[in-house]
Design a protein around this motif. Sequence first.
Motif, PDB file in Angstrom:
ATOM      1  N   VAL A  11      12.341   2.330   0.177  1.00 35.60           N
ATOM      2  CA  VAL A  11      11.113   1.808   0.759  1.00 35.60           C
ATOM      3  C   VAL A  11      10.132   1.567  -0.381  1.00 35.60           C
ATOM      4  O   VAL A  11       9.937   2.435  -1.232  1.00 35.60           O
ATOM      5  CB  VAL A  11      10.494   2.813   1.761  1.00 35.60           C
ATOM      6  CG1 VAL A  11       9.128   2.328   2.225  1.00 35.60           C
ATOM      7  CG2 VAL A  11      11.431   3.016   2.940  1.00 35.60           C
ATOM      8  N   GLY A  12       9.511   0.387  -0.430  1.00 37.95           N
ATOM      9  CA  GLY A  12       8.583   0.149  -1.517  1.00 37.95           C
ATOM     10  C   GLY A  12       7.855  -1.164  -1.410  1.00 37.95           C
ATOM     11  O   GLY A  12       7.920  -1.856  -0.390  1.00 37.95           O
ATOM     12  N   HIS A  58       3.745   3.114   2.597  1.00 41.21           N
ATOM     13  CA  HIS A  58       5.115   3.467   2.212  1.00 41.21           C
ATOM     14  C   HIS A  58       5.454   4.875   2.685  1.00 41.21           C
ATOM     15  O   HIS A  58       6.552   5.130   3.205  1.00 41.21           O
ATOM     16  CB  HIS A  58       5.280   3.390   0.692  1.00 41.21           C
ATOM     17  CG  HIS A  58       5.071   2.025   0.146  1.00 41.21           C
ATOM     18  ND1 HIS A  58       4.785   1.782  -1.184  1.00 41.21           N
ATOM     19  CD2 HIS A  58       5.092   0.805   0.742  1.00 41.21           C
ATOM     20  CE1 HIS A  58       4.641   0.491  -1.368  1.00 41.21           C
ATOM     21  NE2 HIS A  58       4.831  -0.123  -0.216  1.00 41.21           N
ATOM     22  N   ALA A  59       4.522   5.802   2.498  1.00 41.20           N
ATOM     23  CA  ALA A  59       4.763   7.189   2.906  1.00 41.20           C
ATOM     24  C   ALA A  59       4.967   7.277   4.411  1.00 41.20           C
ATOM     25  O   ALA A  59       5.877   7.969   4.897  1.00 41.20           O
ATOM     26  CB  ALA A  59       3.606   8.071   2.458  1.00 41.20           C
ATOM     27  N   ALA A  60       4.128   6.574   5.165  1.00 46.67           N
ATOM     28  CA  ALA A  60       4.237   6.605   6.621  1.00 46.67           C
ATOM     29  C   ALA A  60       5.550   5.969   7.079  1.00 46.67           C
ATOM     30  O   ALA A  60       6.227   6.482   7.994  1.00 46.67           O
ATOM     31  CB  ALA A  60       3.048   5.878   7.244  1.00 46.67           C
ATOM     32  N   LEU A  61       5.931   4.859   6.446  1.00 39.48           N
ATOM     33  CA  LEU A  61       7.168   4.181   6.820  1.00 39.48           C
ATOM     34  C   LEU A  61       8.385   5.039   6.477  1.00 39.48           C
ATOM     35  O   LEU A  61       9.344   5.122   7.249  1.00 39.48           O
ATOM     36  CB  LEU A  61       7.244   2.824   6.123  1.00 39.48           C
ATOM     37  CG  LEU A  61       8.489   1.977   6.407  1.00 39.48           C
ATOM     38  CD1 LEU A  61       8.623   1.685   7.899  1.00 39.48           C
ATOM     39  CD2 LEU A  61       8.427   0.662   5.615  1.00 39.48           C
ATOM     40  N   ALA A  62       8.356   5.671   5.307  1.00 36.49           N
ATOM     41  CA  ALA A  62       9.470   6.539   4.912  1.00 36.49           C
ATOM     42  C   ALA A  62       9.639   7.688   5.895  1.00 36.49           C
ATOM     43  O   ALA A  62      10.767   8.055   6.260  1.00 36.49           O
ATOM     44  CB  ALA A  62       9.242   7.069   3.498  1.00 36.49           C
ATOM     45  N   LEU A  63       8.514   8.263   6.332  1.00 37.30           N
ATOM     46  CA  LEU A  63       8.575   9.339   7.309  1.00 37.30           C
ATOM     47  C   LEU A  63       9.168   8.842   8.621  1.00 37.30           C
ATOM     48  O   LEU A  63      10.001   9.518   9.250  1.00 37.30           O
ATOM     49  CB  LEU A  63       7.171   9.911   7.540  1.00 37.30           C
ATOM     50  CG  LEU A  63       7.064  11.022   8.594  1.00 37.30           C
ATOM     51  CD1 LEU A  63       7.902  12.228   8.193  1.00 37.30           C
ATOM     52  CD2 LEU A  63       5.595  11.430   8.787  1.00 37.30           C
ATOM     53  N   LYS A  98       0.829  -1.196   0.000  1.00 34.55           N
ATOM     54  CA  LYS A  98       0.000   0.000   0.000  1.00 34.55           C
ATOM     55  C   LYS A  98       0.868   1.253   0.000  1.00 34.55           C
ATOM     56  O   LYS A  98       1.767   1.400   0.833  1.00 34.55           O
ATOM     57  CB  LYS A  98      -0.922  -0.003   1.219  1.00 34.55           C
ATOM     58  CG  LYS A  98      -1.902  -1.185   1.251  1.00 34.55           C
ATOM     59  CD  LYS A  98      -2.756  -1.161   2.506  1.00 34.55           C
ATOM     60  CE  LYS A  98      -3.722  -2.334   2.536  1.00 34.55           C
ATOM     61  NZ  LYS A  98      -4.549  -2.348   3.766  1.00 34.55           N
ATOM     62  N   THR A  99       0.569   2.169  -0.929  1.00 37.66           N
ATOM     63  CA  THR A  99       1.381   3.371  -1.055  1.00 37.66           C
ATOM     64  C   THR A  99       1.283   4.260   0.187  1.00 37.66           C
ATOM     65  O   THR A  99       2.255   4.923   0.550  1.00 37.66           O
ATOM     66  CB  THR A  99       0.962   4.173  -2.299  1.00 37.66           C
ATOM     67  OG1 THR A  99      -0.446   4.451  -2.223  1.00 37.66           O
ATOM     68  CG2 THR A  99       1.237   3.385  -3.565  1.00 37.66           C
ATOM     69  N   ASP A 100       0.123   4.294   0.837  1.00 41.10           N
ATOM     70  CA  ASP A 100      -0.002   5.088   2.059  1.00 41.10           C
ATOM     71  C   ASP A 100       0.939   4.565   3.144  1.00 41.10           C
ATOM     72  O   ASP A 100       1.541   5.340   3.905  1.00 41.10           O
ATOM     73  CB  ASP A 100      -1.437   5.063   2.571  1.00 41.10           C
ATOM     74  CG  ASP A 100      -2.397   5.863   1.692  1.00 41.10           C
ATOM     75  OD1 ASP A 100      -1.895   6.649   0.854  1.00 41.10           O
ATOM     76  OD2 ASP A 100      -3.624   5.689   1.829  1.00 41.10           O
ATOM     77  N   VAL A 115      16.081   8.546   2.537  1.00 47.96           N
ATOM     78  CA  VAL A 115      15.063   7.581   2.116  1.00 47.96           C
ATOM     79  C   VAL A 115      14.516   7.937   0.738  1.00 47.96           C
ATOM     80  O   VAL A 115      14.275   9.116   0.443  1.00 47.96           O
ATOM     81  CB  VAL A 115      13.897   7.536   3.129  1.00 47.96           C
ATOM     82  CG1 VAL A 115      12.907   6.431   2.760  1.00 47.96           C
ATOM     83  CG2 VAL A 115      14.418   7.328   4.541  1.00 47.96           C
ATOM     84  N   ILE A 116      14.298   6.920  -0.094  1.00 47.30           N
ATOM     85  CA  ILE A 116      13.603   7.073  -1.374  1.00 47.30           C
ATOM     86  C   ILE A 116      12.460   6.068  -1.408  1.00 47.30           C
ATOM     87  O   ILE A 116      12.662   4.878  -1.166  1.00 47.30           O
ATOM     88  CB  ILE A 116      14.544   6.827  -2.570  1.00 47.30           C
ATOM     89  CG1 ILE A 116      15.682   7.859  -2.590  1.00 47.30           C
ATOM     90  CG2 ILE A 116      13.770   6.890  -3.885  1.00 47.30           C
ATOM     91  CD1 ILE A 116      16.678   7.627  -3.708  1.00 47.30           C
ATOM     92  N   VAL A 117      11.253   6.550  -1.692  1.00 45.85           N
ATOM     93  CA  VAL A 117      10.087   5.669  -1.823  1.00 45.85           C
ATOM     94  C   VAL A 117       9.985   5.235  -3.283  1.00 45.85           C
ATOM     95  O   VAL A 117      10.030   6.057  -4.199  1.00 45.85           O
ATOM     96  CB  VAL A 117       8.794   6.388  -1.389  1.00 45.85           C
ATOM     97  CG1 VAL A 117       7.588   5.488  -1.623  1.00 45.85           C
ATOM     98  CG2 VAL A 117       8.887   6.789   0.075  1.00 45.85           C
ATOM     99  N   VAL A 118       9.833   3.933  -3.485  1.00 45.45           N
ATOM    100  CA  VAL A 118       9.741   3.382  -4.840  1.00 45.45           C
ATOM    101  C   VAL A 118       8.443   2.594  -4.944  1.00 45.45           C
ATOM    102  O   VAL A 118       8.362   1.445  -4.525  1.00 45.45           O
ATOM    103  CB  VAL A 118      10.943   2.465  -5.162  1.00 45.45           C
ATOM    104  CG1 VAL A 118      10.882   2.007  -6.611  1.00 45.45           C
ATOM    105  CG2 VAL A 118      12.259   3.179  -4.890  1.00 45.45           C
TER     106      VAL A 118
END
Length: 998
Positions: A623-624, A523-528, A519-521, A594-597
């Motif tokens: 992160v992806g 990914h954003a939370a984990l990257a943060l 889930k892309t949401d 961090v880079i989200v992929v």
Amino acid sequence: MSDVLLEIHTSALAAMETKPLSFIKVATALADDEIPRVDISEEALCIRLADDRGNGGALTAVWAKALTAWDFAADPSWAPGIGARTRERRAAIYDRLRFGDAVRKALDSAVPVANMPGATVIAREHTPWYTPERAAARTFYWQAYEGKLRSKGWSEAAIASLHEASRAVVERLTNPEQEARRQAKGLVVGYVQSGKTANFTGVTAKALDVGYRLIIVLGGTLNLLRAQTQRRLDMELIGQENILRGADPADPDTLVGVDYVGDDEDWDEFVCHSGRPSTLQAFDIERLTTRDKDYMSLAQGIRALEFEKHSPTLPLYDPVNLHRAAARVMVVKKNKAVLTKLVKDLKQIHGILGELPTLIIDDESDQASVNTSDPKKWEKDSTERTAINDLISQLLKLLPRAQYVGYTATPFANVFVDPGDAEDIFPSDFLISLPRPEGYMGVQDFHDFDSPPDPAQRTVANSQEEAHVRSIYSEGDDRLQEAMDAFLLSGALKLYRADHKVPDKPFRHHTMLVHESVKTDDHAALALRINTMWHQAGYTSTDGHHRLAHLWTADFAKVSGARAADLPNPDSYDELRPYVSRARQLIAKGGNPVIVVNGNSDKYFQQLDLDFDRTPNIWKILVGGTKLSRGFTVEGLTTTYYRRTARQADTLMQMGRWFGFRPGYRDLVRLYIGREEPLTKTATADLYEAFGAVCRDEELFRQQLTQYAELVDGFPQLTPAQVPPLVAQHLPWVKPSARNKMFNAELVEIRSPGKPIEPAAYPTDESALCRNTKRWGPLLGALSPELVSFTSPPKVAGAQGTTFSALTARVSHSELIAVLSQLEWEREGIFQPHLRYLAQLDGTLAKVDDWLVLAPQLTKADRVEAIVLNSVPLSLVRRQRQPGKSSFGRIAGLEHRAAAQWLIDSAVDVASVTASNNGVGPRTGVALLYPLVEAKLGADLSAVAGVSQGKADPAKLAMAFTLIPPKSATDSSRRLVRFQTKDSTHIDAPIVATPATQ
């Protein structure tokens, strides 16, 4: 100053390219009067080889190339019947060179025999055409590629292995010069992240040289992946001159539309042919795609596929025309719009397509290329043809001389196990399993498949799991901070080693992969979270350095000391500390580590600037989700944090991005992964074990292919159409694509003379378990109460000289078959092919007199004993079923199986049965018997087994076994597997309609 000795050796070995001859005679004949007198004796060669190690190794390199070529030569006339890559082959080479013991030892030290397996080939019969003479007649592009690999540091053995494996593919294609049209379709199975691109580049080089004039590479579903493949082919095979097409690199006005020149820092590393190939008695290559441009349309034309014929009255495939024609190469994205344009353009070309030898290479062939294969749709008797699959099918129809070769790392992918698409890309002609490459870090490097069962004895030196795998659960902490610390430390150690000149080239990329959700949401939370943790980690503070120093001492220093003692390693954390600072700066460059992929578009990936080929240094935490699980190669991957679950075996395997080549830093690789917490987590929660289960299936399947690949009387034992039923032995969900279809090949018999038979799909139903246990009653009652000692042979890895005790019994062959023939299994028929074989050992096929039954006893510290029916007390054995399956993993202990195998192997050499081999003669088999309890680590074995008053509950046990028949248990045919065809009118079809619908 010229090196005369080197020149003489080089000339002599070049003169012996096809076969070794007396070296002194050849060298003397070539050393004419103009060459100063040089000592070419064996003594001089030994001295020079010893000195060569510190002087660039030029002479060693010359001998390495020659010896390796002879070591790998396929069935040479000068060494009849002597296998390749063996000590016997090397001895035959030395005999022909007329070398004595001293120079033999010197050369063996300088150029050891490459002890590596070859490719496994399962194929239909074909007409041999790619002879050594034919292959050697034209080698322009193969030699260019070979030279490039050598300049990259590939060993001669690795190059020879690639040469052998790529040749195995090309020789199964159709002769491009033959008049009759024929399409061959095959599948090449490699390992995840193992260099499949290198193999298909080698295949492309050899195919071009031999006469294929259109190469279509289907390279990924994203332009980034397609461009990576394009660049790789351009750099290592096509070369500067074909890219420039006459343009002057020094004149910008001539470089309009030319890629790489001026904006690719590795341009000087691209292959240089020293002139246009067409001026060097070869042929040019015209690229129909470039680094930045996928196949757009043949605006440049339809003309781009117009081949000039030297003799217009002859077809293009005639040698007079074929070897003068330029070749066309395109690397095409697996995209509906792109492939539709290609198909549309080809439809406008008339005449020549029927004469054009074409090779279609499908990278990641199990992705997008195959028909949708959804088990839910099997129930509805329907399948769906995907757009990409349909377009590939159209390409094959438009190009009647096209050969299709798919590449995949997952041998259980739909393109292979679901053969309902037999009319287009099912590998009906050949299946080639590539050997595990030298230096590859794969599943065996993260799992202890071949270690003794006692975890208490495992250390970072003898256990892959202890060295590289870390559970993400630790007293409530998910260890994400520790994983980040490990990433920083490993980066510092890379920098330390680079400063100490190991490896020769600096580590270019350094990455960490965090994979938790699709889930892309998320990914954003984990990257943060990771970004916040990074900036709060205190990597410049005393506390931060104290934490890193502890991790270095407790983990990295121990593992590197045990596994990389030959590499530079700091003596203390203080020595490493300056490199920690440099690594931190590289990772945090740009302010965000961090880079989200997780994007789907090419534009998205362009914004990430994640082109590992063109970007000098990528030191980041990625992160992806699924975009990190297939096709996208994460270079320099050192630390992986993995929590996501997946149910499909091929999906699990493709997510194993931590597999790959890790030169100079394999000891630094760490895998933080979801592990089962004893008594609190279900078995399916253990992601690490799930990976291990899938990998066991894959490795066992590869072993079977190797076993059955041997020709019998010149004919194959197994064809590609017969392979799906073999896979079904491992995976119960493998079935044809619709309910009204069935496999055409039925597996009837598997013979295993001298090899272990170890079924694992025991019933889950307690009543069936109880019935099975009672059927073993007569044999259990025959076990003697006296313990007998057995010792595994000293050469078995992981079980060196281990001694254990066992209860034993001697039973007749008929008594054992009486038990085996009554047993129930979780899947009907799974044991039947083995049982058919064993039942014939009453003299029908071969004669087995009796069996030595061993019930191994565990060490006293681990032993839980119980009476089973009327037996003497037996050791209960703990095992778990593989996640998501009814079958267990390995049944027999390694040391138990090694000892049993030694009894079988040594029996053929004894003239009479003696006590020294426990009475096992040439017509005696060995059976290992285990009262198996399905229980997790930490569980009370007695309680799970229902032990009461010293007796186990028969319904709680699976009486598991491993059988090793004697080596003599076969006939003269040497055939190991037998099939029967259900519909002989379609003998080559992998599936056919069920009788009710025919």
